[in-house]
Motif scaffolding. Sequence first.
Motif, PDB file in Angstrom:
ATOM      1  N   ALA A  58       0.854  -1.240   0.098  1.00 21.82           N
ATOM      2  CA  ALA A  58      -0.065  -0.003  -0.072  1.00 21.82           C
ATOM      3  C   ALA A  58       0.835   1.190   0.048  1.00 21.82           C
ATOM      4  CB  ALA A  58      -0.945   0.026   1.229  1.00 21.82           C
ATOM      5  N   THR A  59       0.310   2.257  -0.809  1.00 26.73           N
ATOM      6  CA  THR A  59       0.932   3.813  -0.434  1.00 26.73           C
ATOM      7  C   THR A  59      -0.086   4.646  -0.399  1.00 26.73           C
ATOM      8  OG1 THR A  59       0.633   4.115  -2.891  1.00 26.73           O
ATOM      9  CG2 THR A  59       2.431   3.018  -2.309  1.00 26.73           C
ATOM     10  N   GLY A  60       0.328   5.807  -0.305  1.00 25.08           N
ATOM     11  CA  GLY A  60      -0.777   7.130   0.041  1.00 25.08           C
ATOM     12  C   GLY A  60      -1.156   7.412  -1.268  1.00 25.08           C
ATOM     13  N   GLY A  61      -1.215   6.710  -2.470  1.00 22.82           N
ATOM     14  CA  GLY A  61      -1.919   7.389  -3.390  1.00 22.82           C
ATOM     15  C   GLY A  61      -1.342   6.775  -4.820  1.00 22.82           C
ATOM     16  N   THR A  62      -1.838   6.992  -5.829  1.00 23.33           N
ATOM     17  CA  THR A  62      -1.323   6.228  -7.266  1.00 23.33           C
ATOM     18  C   THR A  62      -0.349   7.293  -7.618  1.00 23.33           C
ATOM     19  OG1 THR A  62      -3.174   4.798  -7.356  1.00 23.33           O
ATOM     20  CG2 THR A  62      -1.904   5.274  -9.428  1.00 23.33           C
ATOM     21  N   GLY A  63       0.670   6.808  -8.204  1.00 24.74           N
ATOM     22  CA  GLY A  63       1.750   7.536  -8.913  1.00 24.74           C
ATOM     23  C   GLY A  63       2.476   8.489  -8.345  1.00 24.74           C
ATOM     24  N   GLY A  64       2.714   8.571  -6.980  1.00 29.49           N
ATOM     25  CA  GLY A  64       3.632   9.350  -5.964  1.00 29.49           C
ATOM     26  C   GLY A  64       4.951   8.473  -6.249  1.00 29.49           C
ATOM     27  N   ALA A  65       6.067   9.283  -5.712  1.00 30.12           N
ATOM     28  CA  ALA A  65       7.290   8.665  -5.401  1.00 30.12           C
ATOM     29  C   ALA A  65       7.071   7.329  -4.808  1.00 30.12           C
ATOM     30  CB  ALA A  65       8.363   9.464  -5.006  1.00 30.12           C
ATOM     31  N   PRO A  66       6.495   7.054  -3.593  1.00 31.26           N
ATOM     32  CA  PRO A  66       6.544   5.707  -2.960  1.00 31.26           C
ATOM     33  C   PRO A  66       5.842   4.641  -3.764  1.00 31.26           C
ATOM     34  CG  PRO A  66       5.722   7.249  -1.556  1.00 31.26           C
ATOM     35  CD  PRO A  66       5.820   8.168  -2.900  1.00 31.26           C
ATOM     36  N   HIS A  67       5.035   5.075  -4.655  1.00 27.24           N
ATOM     37  CA  HIS A  67       4.297   3.790  -5.425  1.00 27.24           C
ATOM     38  C   HIS A  67       5.142   3.575  -6.627  1.00 27.24           C
ATOM     39  CE1 HIS A  67       1.127   3.053  -8.970  1.00 27.24           C
ATOM     40  NE2 HIS A  67       1.625   1.729  -8.544  1.00 27.24           N
ATOM     41  N   LEU A  68       5.848   4.602  -7.237  1.00 27.86           N
ATOM     42  CA  LEU A  68       6.717   4.253  -8.194  1.00 27.86           C
ATOM     43  C   LEU A  68       8.083   3.566  -7.867  1.00 27.86           C
ATOM     44  CD1 LEU A  68       6.299   7.613 -10.305  1.00 27.86           C
ATOM     45  CD2 LEU A  68       5.136   5.326 -10.681  1.00 27.86           C
ATOM     46  N   SER A  69       8.302   3.940  -6.630  1.00 29.93           N
ATOM     47  CA  SER A  69       9.700   3.042  -6.045  1.00 29.93           C
ATOM     48  C   SER A  69       9.320   1.776  -5.939  1.00 29.93           C
ATOM     49  CB  SER A  69       9.873   3.750  -4.681  1.00 29.93           C
ATOM     50  OG  SER A  69      10.173   5.348  -4.771  1.00 29.93           O
ATOM     51  N   ALA A  70       8.159   1.344  -5.371  1.00 34.49           N
ATOM     52  CA  ALA A  70       7.665  -0.028  -5.393  1.00 34.49           C
ATOM     53  C   ALA A  70       7.833  -0.781  -6.643  1.00 34.49           C
ATOM     54  CB  ALA A  70       6.417  -0.079  -4.661  1.00 34.49           C
ATOM     55  N   GLU A  71       7.174  -0.033  -7.796  1.00 37.62           N
ATOM     56  CA  GLU A  71       7.186  -0.564  -8.703  1.00 37.62           C
ATOM     57  C   GLU A  71       8.648  -0.699  -9.527  1.00 37.62           C
ATOM     58  OE1 GLU A  71       4.572  -1.861 -11.021  1.00 37.62           O
ATOM     59  OE2 GLU A  71       3.960  -1.761  -8.726  1.00 37.62           O
TER      60      GLU A  71
END
Length: 333
Positions: free
Chosen positions: A165-178
């Motif tokens: 999970a992250t705090g939203g789609t497209g942010g740095a945490p989400h993209l880092s996980a990808e």
Amino acid sequence: MSTGNIRRRHLLIALGAIGATAALGAAEAAAQGMVASRPVRLIVPFAPGGTTDVFARVFATHFSKALGETVVVENKGGAGGLLGAGEVSRAQPDGYTLVFQSPTSGITGPLTKKTPPFDPVAGFSHIAILGISPIVLAVSPTIGVTSLRELVALARSRPEGLTYATGGTGGAPHLSAELFRLKAGGFKAVHVPYRGAGPVIPDLISGIVAYMPDTFTTLLPLHKEGRVKIISVFGEERAAVAPEIPTAKEEGFDVVTRIANYISAPPHTPRARLDQLAAAARTAMAQEEVVERLKSLATVPVTDSDPDRATRFITEEVALWKPVIETAGINLD
């Protein structure tokens, strides 16, 4: 002409010259007063109270002193930061309207749009990088994982993969996980976006989600309390705030991602003004109060940036994130 008339004529000429000089001086003083009374607008493209807003306000106080001009912070949130950033991109390029950017508002946000509202690089005159915070990855204590390699092995052992999970789609945490998932060979994982990082925490602690990428600001207190476990720092080197946590590179994963805050002006702002603003930014970032406050936010201050370095940094970030966004098929339109 009599001697008396000549003297009167010379006196009138002298008085006229004095009057002209006084008028010119008054005009110059008025002009200087107009410049001094015009504040610099520093747009924060997010709501008040968040990490970016806190950083911006600490910075603005010392930036104003170094610049010798009034700096007014204005919050203009909306569309993940794109509304406020877009306003600055379209503003007059006079160096009096600036934006305090995060990756979401300045880089990853526009890249996730089919029709970007502005170009992350050419859409601004970049001034200086101010602070950098690495992305870290924390796991739920319920899954019994202590390293990235163990996390990947666990994901591969489950046909359904793992949920993060992250705090939203497209942010740095989400993209880092990808990016991490791709660098690790594309193991299966399901992303669950929440409305902010805060709501994720209870589900991470309980094991409803297996892992969460975010910043030290969000996760370090929970790590120290033993409620979650940070297993990796996505940085070039270990972090001073938690030197016991290894980097992804140490485990063989070439993943270096960060959240960088920076200031920019509208495109075509005169270089002389950009240099003036950058010099003031460097002075502000070197102040002890700023450095200490950023330590509490687990952010490393940058004290040697300038317009050229800032532009190169943002260009490199675009080159990093654009293929990740395209490969993961992230589109927020």
